[in-house]
Design an enzyme around this catalytic site. Structure first.
Site, mmCIF file in Angstrom:
data_model
loop_
_atom_site.group_PDB
_atom_site.id
_atom_site.type_symbol
_atom_site.label_atom_id
_atom_site.label_comp_id
_atom_site.label_asym_id
_atom_site.label_seq_id
_atom_site.Cartn_x
_atom_site.Cartn_y
_atom_site.Cartn_z
ATOM 1 N N SER A 168 0.862 -1.184 0.000
ATOM 2 C CA SER A 168 0.000 0.000 0.000
ATOM 3 C C SER A 168 0.900 1.235 0.000
ATOM 4 O O SER A 168 2.085 1.154 0.341
ATOM 5 C CB SER A 168 -0.850 -0.005 1.276
ATOM 6 O OG SER A 168 -1.446 1.249 1.496
ATOM 7 N N TYR A 181 -1.650 -1.217 10.791
ATOM 8 C CA TYR A 181 -1.899 -1.445 9.363
ATOM 9 C C TYR A 181 -0.732 -0.891 8.535
ATOM 10 O O TYR A 181 -0.179 -1.575 7.676
ATOM 11 C CB TYR A 181 -3.217 -0.788 8.942
ATOM 12 C CG TYR A 181 -3.501 -0.935 7.461
ATOM 13 C CD1 TYR A 181 -3.951 -2.150 6.945
ATOM 14 C CD2 TYR A 181 -3.297 0.129 6.575
ATOM 15 C CE1 TYR A 181 -4.189 -2.295 5.583
ATOM 16 C CE2 TYR A 181 -3.539 -0.009 5.215
ATOM 17 C CZ TYR A 181 -3.987 -1.221 4.722
ATOM 18 O OH TYR A 181 -4.217 -1.371 3.379
HETATM 19 N N1 LIG Z 1 -8.769 -0.431 -0.539
HETATM 20 C C1 LIG Z 1 -7.679 0.314 -0.452
HETATM 21 O O1 LIG Z 1 -7.733 1.565 -0.424
HETATM 22 C C2 LIG Z 1 -6.318 -0.348 -0.425
HETATM 23 C C3 LIG Z 1 -5.195 0.459 -0.633
HETATM 24 C C4 LIG Z 1 -3.939 -0.115 -0.590
HETATM 25 C C5 LIG Z 1 -3.802 -1.468 -0.342
HETATM 26 N N2 LIG Z 1 -4.901 -2.238 -0.134
HETATM 27 C C6 LIG Z 1 -4.703 -3.654 0.158
HETATM 28 O O2 LIG Z 1 -5.402 -4.428 -0.800
HETATM 29 C C7 LIG Z 1 -5.852 -5.637 -0.202
HETATM 30 C C8 LIG Z 1 -7.348 -5.790 -0.440
HETATM 31 O O3 LIG Z 1 -8.007 -4.684 0.153
HETATM 32 P P1 LIG Z 1 -9.556 -4.379 -0.086
HETATM 33 O O4 LIG Z 1 -9.700 -2.932 0.044
HETATM 34 O O5 LIG Z 1 -10.029 -5.090 -1.292
HETATM 35 O O6 LIG Z 1 -10.183 -5.058 1.230
HETATM 36 P P2 LIG Z 1 -11.681 -5.598 1.476
HETATM 37 O O7 LIG Z 1 -12.626 -5.009 0.511
HETATM 38 O O8 LIG Z 1 -11.916 -5.408 2.927
HETATM 39 O O9 LIG Z 1 -11.551 -7.157 1.162
HETATM 40 C C9 LIG Z 1 -10.697 -7.956 1.944
HETATM 41 C C10 LIG Z 1 -10.798 -9.396 1.475
HETATM 42 O O10 LIG Z 1 -9.881 -10.190 2.245
HETATM 43 C C11 LIG Z 1 -10.597 -11.270 2.844
HETATM 44 N N3 LIG Z 1 -9.902 -11.652 4.076
HETATM 45 C C12 LIG Z 1 -9.671 -10.886 5.159
HETATM 46 N N4 LIG Z 1 -9.021 -11.590 6.089
HETATM 47 C C13 LIG Z 1 -8.814 -12.837 5.567
HETATM 48 C C14 LIG Z 1 -8.197 -14.028 6.052
HETATM 49 N N5 LIG Z 1 -7.647 -14.099 7.268
HETATM 50 N N6 LIG Z 1 -8.180 -15.121 5.253
HETATM 51 C C15 LIG Z 1 -8.728 -15.070 4.018
HETATM 52 N N7 LIG Z 1 -9.332 -13.980 3.510
HETATM 53 C C16 LIG Z 1 -9.371 -12.876 4.281
HETATM 54 C C17 LIG Z 1 -12.023 -10.726 3.015
HETATM 55 O O11 LIG Z 1 -13.031 -11.731 3.119
HETATM 56 P P3 LIG Z 1 -13.422 -12.388 4.546
HETATM 57 O O12 LIG Z 1 -13.504 -11.259 5.528
HETATM 58 O O13 LIG Z 1 -14.715 -13.070 4.273
HETATM 59 O O14 LIG Z 1 -12.327 -13.345 4.873
HETATM 60 C C18 LIG Z 1 -12.175 -9.994 1.681
HETATM 61 O O15 LIG Z 1 -12.434 -10.903 0.653
HETATM 62 C C19 LIG Z 1 -5.471 -5.565 1.266
HETATM 63 O O16 LIG Z 1 -4.269 -6.246 1.485
HETATM 64 C C20 LIG Z 1 -5.274 -4.071 1.507
HETATM 65 O O17 LIG Z 1 -4.395 -3.803 2.549
HETATM 66 C C21 LIG Z 1 -6.164 -1.698 -0.171
#
Ligand SMILES: NC(=O)c1ccc[n+]([C@@H]2O[C@H](COP(=O)([O-])OP(=O)(O)OC[C@H]3O[C@@H](n4cnc5c(N)ncnc54)[C@H](OP(=O)(O)O)[C@@H]3O)[C@@H](O)[C@H]2O)c1
Length: 312
Positions: A168, A181
């Site tokens: 990130s 985080y």
């Molecule tokens: N959105 C942003 O602005 C952003 C920016 C930079 C980086 N990122 C990174 O991108 C990645 C995805 O983010 P997102 O925004 O798409 O998050 P999100 O919408 O909250 O989705 C997270 C996903 O991870 C799954 N998950 C969480 N804990 C888990 C575990 N222990 N085992 C298996 N699955 C798990 C969740 O499903 P369940 O809860 O059902 O397991 C869900 O499918 C993350 O690593 C985040 O740090 C996001």
């Protein structure tokens, strides 16, 4: 574009020397791409992007119903792909062994791993429950490390495949109000970039995606809706971010900060002394009692609500 991908491929394979025994060990099995955290958000968008290419793809997440729905959506949208959706908590110590068994049951082997699953927690560090911290470290740090360590040796031996780790923009600075985080993402970026260096030219792609804000539910889940960063920083759709991330991965890039504004922010964060950087990040990240007005935040929320590609 194709020419860039070809040049990238030649660069990634410049010293590749496949071990024939390792290649023979997966004979008769199909290569699969595994995406962790693929039931919604960026993981689902990445899975959709990869399924379009007609590959075998395994979607992992914990919540069974949401995951099953995501799998059905992808399979009906891309009938040429093989889509398998299985609940798995990647934070468990035995997740690699469980994933091995799952792949073997379907006649697959892991060729590409997308370590996307991640959680965030917002708030004052001393108010956070120890269990929440454990969960964050297990998911964002330990799972990425374990899965990478488990699957990378065979990829190197076969001189093919690769790992994309979701870091990130948060990786470039300490982050008051989301301290664990930000720290976890700094770990992911550092680990991935270093390992990528160790494998350079061997035919394996190791790539860290350091994206800026993306319109997914993660911000709400980490209690960050009323912050200035949500109001002021531009945020991309999950589909756009998935497209940029997958293209950069295929080109063989090692650390990717998608977007000009994000690249500028990353560069500035690295150049600024902490005395200036930390108060700025503190102001951006601190949750406010009242809604922070901002057209970007409103537009982003609307886009997320209307979006068909990013789930919920
Ligand atoms: N959105 C942003 O602005 C952003 C920016 C930079 C980086 N990122 C990174 O991108 C990645 C995805 O983010 P997102 O925004 O798409 O998050 P999100 O919408 O909250 O989705 C997270 C996903 O991870 C799954 N998950 C969480 N804990 C888990 C575990 N222990 N085992 C298996 N699955 C798990 C969740 O499903 P369940 O809860 O059902 O397991 C869900 O499918 C993350 O690593 C985040 O740090 C996001």
């Amino acid at each position: 574009m194709d020419i860039l991908l070809k040049i990238g491929d030649m660069w990634v394979r410049r010293r590749a020397a496949p071990d024939l025994i390792a290649v023979a060990a997966v004979e008769g099995l199909r290569p699969a791409t595994v995406v962790t955290g693929a039931s919604e958000g960026l993981g689902f968008a990445l899975a959709r992007r990869i399924a379009r290419e007609g590959r075998a793809i395994v979607l992992l997440a914990r919540t069974e119903e949401v995951l099953a729905e995501a799998g059905d959506d992808l399979q009906s949208a891309y009938p040429n792909a093989t889509v398998i959706a299985e609940p798995l908590d990647v934070g468990q110590k035995d997740a690699p062994a469980l994933l091995d068994a799952l792949l073997a049951r379907h006649g697959l082997y892991l060729d590409v791993l997308v370590n996307n699953a991640g959680i965030g927690i917002g708030g004052n560090f001393t108010d956070l429950a120890p269990e929440q911290l454990d969960e964050l470290v297990e998911t964002n740090v330990a799972a990425v490390t374990r899965l990478t360590r488990h699957y990378l040796p065979a990829m190197r031996a076969r001189a093919r495949g690769g790992i994309m780790n979701l870091a990130s923009l948060a990786a470039f600075t300490p982050g008051p109000w989301q301290a664990p985080y930000f720290a976890s993402k700094a770990f992911v970026l550092s680990l991935t970039a270093a390992i990528g260096g160790e494998c350079a030219g061997e035919g394996v792609r190791v790539c860290a995606i350091a994206c800026g804000p993306v319109e997914t539910r993660i911000h709400r889940k980490m209690n960050a809706s009323n912050t200035f960063y949500r109001a002021l920083l531009p945020s991309a759709s999950a589909e756009r971010m998935a497209r940029l991330a997958w293209r950069s991965y295929r080109m063989g890039r090692r650390v990717v900060v998608p977007g000009i504004v994000n690249s500028f922010i990353a560069w500035s964060a690295r150049a600024m002394p902490y005395e200036i950087l930390l108060p700025m990040v503190d102001w951006l990240m601190k949750p406010r009692a009242r809604p922070v007005s901002g057209t970007r935040a409103r537009r982003g929320a609307l886009r997320l609500a209307r979006s068909t590609g990013s789930r919920r």
